[in-house]
Design a protein around this motif. Structure first.
Motif, PDB file in Angstrom:
ATOM      1  N   GLY A   1       0.828  -1.195   0.000  1.00  0.00           N
ATOM      2  CA  GLY A   1       0.000   0.000   0.000  1.00  0.00           C
ATOM      3  C   GLY A   1       0.864   1.247   0.000  1.00  0.00           C
ATOM      4  O   GLY A   1       2.016   1.220   0.441  1.00  0.00           O
ATOM      5  N   VAL A   2       0.323   2.356  -0.516  1.00  0.00           N
ATOM      6  CA  VAL A   2       1.013   3.645  -0.504  1.00  0.00           C
ATOM      7  C   VAL A   2       0.417   4.489   0.609  1.00  0.00           C
ATOM      8  O   VAL A   2      -0.771   4.813   0.592  1.00  0.00           O
ATOM      9  CB  VAL A   2       0.879   4.373  -1.858  1.00  0.00           C
ATOM     10  CG1 VAL A   2       1.548   5.744  -1.780  1.00  0.00           C
ATOM     11  CG2 VAL A   2       1.501   3.550  -2.970  1.00  0.00           C
ATOM     12  N   ASP A   3       1.264   4.833   1.591  1.00  0.00           N
ATOM     13  CA  ASP A   3       0.826   5.612   2.744  1.00  0.00           C
ATOM     14  C   ASP A   3       0.998   7.104   2.458  1.00  0.00           C
ATOM     15  O   ASP A   3       1.780   7.498   1.590  1.00  0.00           O
ATOM     16  CB  ASP A   3       1.652   5.203   3.965  1.00  0.00           C
ATOM     17  CG  ASP A   3       1.030   5.648   5.275  1.00  0.00           C
ATOM     18  OD1 ASP A   3      -0.153   6.061   5.263  1.00  0.00           O
ATOM     19  OD2 ASP A   3       1.707   5.588   6.309  1.00  0.00           O
ATOM     20  N   ASP A   4       0.267   7.943   3.209  1.00  0.00           N
ATOM     21  CA  ASP A   4       0.387   9.407   3.110  1.00  0.00           C
ATOM     22  C   ASP A   4       0.169   9.905   1.687  1.00  0.00           C
ATOM     23  O   ASP A   4       0.811  10.874   1.253  1.00  0.00           O
ATOM     24  CB  ASP A   4       1.763   9.874   3.602  1.00  0.00           C
ATOM     25  CG  ASP A   4       2.025   9.476   5.045  1.00  0.00           C
ATOM     26  OD1 ASP A   4       1.054   9.334   5.794  1.00  0.00           O
ATOM     27  OD2 ASP A   4       3.199   9.286   5.407  1.00  0.00           O
ATOM     28  N   PHE A   5      -0.717   9.272   0.948  1.00  0.00           N
ATOM     29  CA  PHE A   5      -0.909   9.650  -0.450  1.00  0.00           C
ATOM     30  C   PHE A   5      -1.435  11.076  -0.544  1.00  0.00           C
ATOM     31  O   PHE A   5      -2.330  11.489   0.182  1.00  0.00           O
ATOM     32  CB  PHE A   5      -1.886   8.695  -1.136  1.00  0.00           C
ATOM     33  CG  PHE A   5      -1.991   8.914  -2.620  1.00  0.00           C
ATOM     34  CD1 PHE A   5      -0.973   8.528  -3.461  1.00  0.00           C
ATOM     35  CD2 PHE A   5      -3.097   9.540  -3.164  1.00  0.00           C
ATOM     36  CE1 PHE A   5      -1.048   8.744  -4.831  1.00  0.00           C
ATOM     37  CE2 PHE A   5      -3.192   9.763  -4.525  1.00  0.00           C
ATOM     38  CZ  PHE A   5      -2.158   9.359  -5.357  1.00  0.00           C
TER      39      PHE A   5
END
Length: 266
Positions: free
Chosen positions: A167-171
């Motif tokens: 997953g990509v955090d702080d998008f």
């Protein structure tokens, strides 16, 4: 005065580094877990593991203080390895209790820059005896723009090939690029809480969040909003079709024992 202030900051940094090194060795760190829920139906879908440090003399120290020190000094490697292994052990304990749960772990760029991370990950999964898909690795959006992203991309492909979710955090806080999102094998985009915070009060943030949810879906990825603290925010995200939410309105971070009780209660 300025020189003395800088010297004091430096000394505090050195003391914190020394204490953190000892804290890792002495087992002063622990994990808490924040539940994540499906927007539709409110079904629990997993949890995020968050590291905490209870200093024996100074009491709880915020991750905002000790994580930057760990990243700058290389301590993030033993710290990150412990977090990863403990998260995998927590998943194993949930399985043994009959209440299997998937857990997400944040990955620092400093950890991924070292070529041994894939091996560390394989060992953690193997030692805990858990299925890879029960673990989610969260990377920050800025990591996608590392100068060495060819090597990072290959490492992430190896991780995804193992079955571990990405997953990509702080998008939204970095330099969003469709090209990079397509290139990396992520399955989930986590919308940063700085945008969620003003939902309903700032029309620009409303439009940004709506655009990010739409972007995630158009790329075949799930969208999760973090930092959801009000029912109004939750209702807005539900109307947008956001897939998952995480925040105080539904659950605060809790120790593993409290999480086990929650799982047992259904």
């Amino acid at each position: 005065m300025i020189i003395r202030s800088l010297w004091l900051v430096h000394q505090c940094w050195l003391l914190l580094e020394r204490d953190l090194r000892r804290g890792i060795e002495r087992g002063e760190l622990s994990l808490v877990f924040q539940r994540q829920y499906a927007v539709t139906g409110g079904r629990p879908v997993g949890a995020e593991a968050l590291v905490r440090w209870n200093h024996p003399e100074r009491g709880p120290i915020s991750p905002k203080m000790f994580i930057p020190v760990a990243e700058a000094t290389g301590l993030i490697r033993p710290l990150g390895r412990w977090v990863l292994e403990e998260a995998c052990r927590a998943i194993r304990r949930s399985i043994e209790a009959g209440h299997e749960i998937g857990i997400g772990v944040n990955l620092s760029a400093a950890q991924l820059r070292h070529g041994d991370f894939v091996g560390i990950l394989q060992s953690a999964l193997s030692d805990a005896g858990i299925r890879p898909e029960l673990l989610e690795i969260e990377i920050t959006e800025s990591l996608l723009f590392e100068p060495s992203n060819d090597a990072i991309a290959e490492m992430l492909r190896q991780i995804a090939a193992m079955g571990v979710r990405l997953g990509v955090d702080d998008f939204g806080t970095g330099y969003s690029s469709l090209a990079y999102l397509k290139r990396f094998p992520v399955h989930k985009i986590k919308i940063d809480q700085s945008f969620v915070r003003d939902i309903g009060r700032d029309k620009d943030d409303d439009m940004i969040v709506a655009a990010m949810v739409s972007l995630a879906h158009s790329l075949g990825k799930r969208a999760i909003a973090e930092g959801v603290e009000t029912n109004e925010q939750l209702a807005f995200l539900r109307k947008l079709g956001c897939d998952e939410v995480q925040g105080y309105v539904l659950a605060r971070p809790m120790p593993e024992a409290a999480l086990a009780e929650l799982l047992a209660a259904g």
